[in-house]
Design an enzyme around this catalytic site. Sequence first.
Site, mmCIF file in Angstrom:
data_model
loop_
_atom_site.group_PDB
_atom_site.id
_atom_site.type_symbol
_atom_site.label_atom_id
_atom_site.label_comp_id
_atom_site.label_asym_id
_atom_site.label_seq_id
_atom_site.Cartn_x
_atom_site.Cartn_y
_atom_site.Cartn_z
ATOM 1 C CG HIS A 66 -3.375 -3.607 3.415
ATOM 2 N ND1 HIS A 66 -2.392 -2.908 4.074
ATOM 3 C CD2 HIS A 66 -4.021 -2.707 2.637
ATOM 4 C CE1 HIS A 66 -2.455 -1.628 3.719
ATOM 5 N NE2 HIS A 66 -3.432 -1.483 2.851
ATOM 6 C CD GLU B 294 -0.631 -5.414 5.986
ATOM 7 O OE1 GLU B 294 -0.647 -6.040 4.912
ATOM 8 O OE2 GLU B 294 -0.871 -4.187 6.049
ATOM 9 C CB CYS C 271 -0.969 -0.046 1.179
ATOM 10 S SG CYS C 271 -2.237 1.221 1.089
#
Lengths: 81, 222
Positions: free
Chosen positions: B194, B196, B85
């Site tokens: 994302h 994570e 990002c």
Amino acid sequence: MAKIVVDVMLKPEILDPQGKAVAAALPRLGFTFATDVRQGKRFEIEVDGDPTPAQLADVEKAAEKLLSNPVIENFTVRVEK
Amino acid sequence: MKIGVVTFPGTLDDRDAARAVRHAGGESVALWHNDADLHGVDAVILPGGFSYGDYLRCGAISRFSPVMEPIIKAAQGGMPLLGICNGFQVLAEAHLIPGALTRNHELHFLCRDQKLTIENVNTAWTSSFKQGEEILIPLKNGEGAYMCDDETLAMLEGEGRIIARYVGENPNGSRNLIAGITNERGNIVGLMPHPEHAIDSLTGPSADGLGFFTSVLKAMVK
């Protein structure tokens, strides 16, 4: 006192959604003159006294390195009295 | 295996990135933007957020942070580097990968779970996936439209350097539905969604994101 002005604009081929949103808002307010709007950034840089050629050359370098992203933007440098 | 996670002023996702590293079996090391020392890490993650308030352009000021100097040098030497990002935007501003990220075509900030296909499993960050595998991970961005000129786009397509593509309708106006790309060597990856935030089903929509972190641990063993 003179100032150095750097104008940064998205390259013509890069989509400008912000400019498009402004262009769409104008007619809603009764302003029907615009066929297109592009939005950019303006930097006003102050130096002591009149800008020297060396300072202007440095501003060119700074504009290329930091003030603009040459992948998507063009810039112009000029002196404004 | 030590993986550094950088915190810039305004970074948001450093804790989740560090958690993902630990969940995958690695050791996470916190790196600070103002400390030009990599503390012996084997790989680095530039996490998401709004570094330096997104002032000037997203990633434009972070790119010149003291910590970026050794990161750029190490990555050019082959160290695995993942930008997620805002981290992707930093990679683009640092010209470590081609192109740039611009305002979403519909102007809205997006926050949703997004399907992707993994299209290149030969990078340091994607080897745990199967070619063409479909994954579901969060996408949250305001400036996620991947832009580049036609020549660069043809080069990325021709060399298989698009590592992930959005499935279905284009969420942000990215050219050719690009969600992530890699450099020529395959050690640097920039990704807009994302992973994570999707490492277990308790906290994410899936555990599909974990593959990025297990991939790099495998890459470093080799």
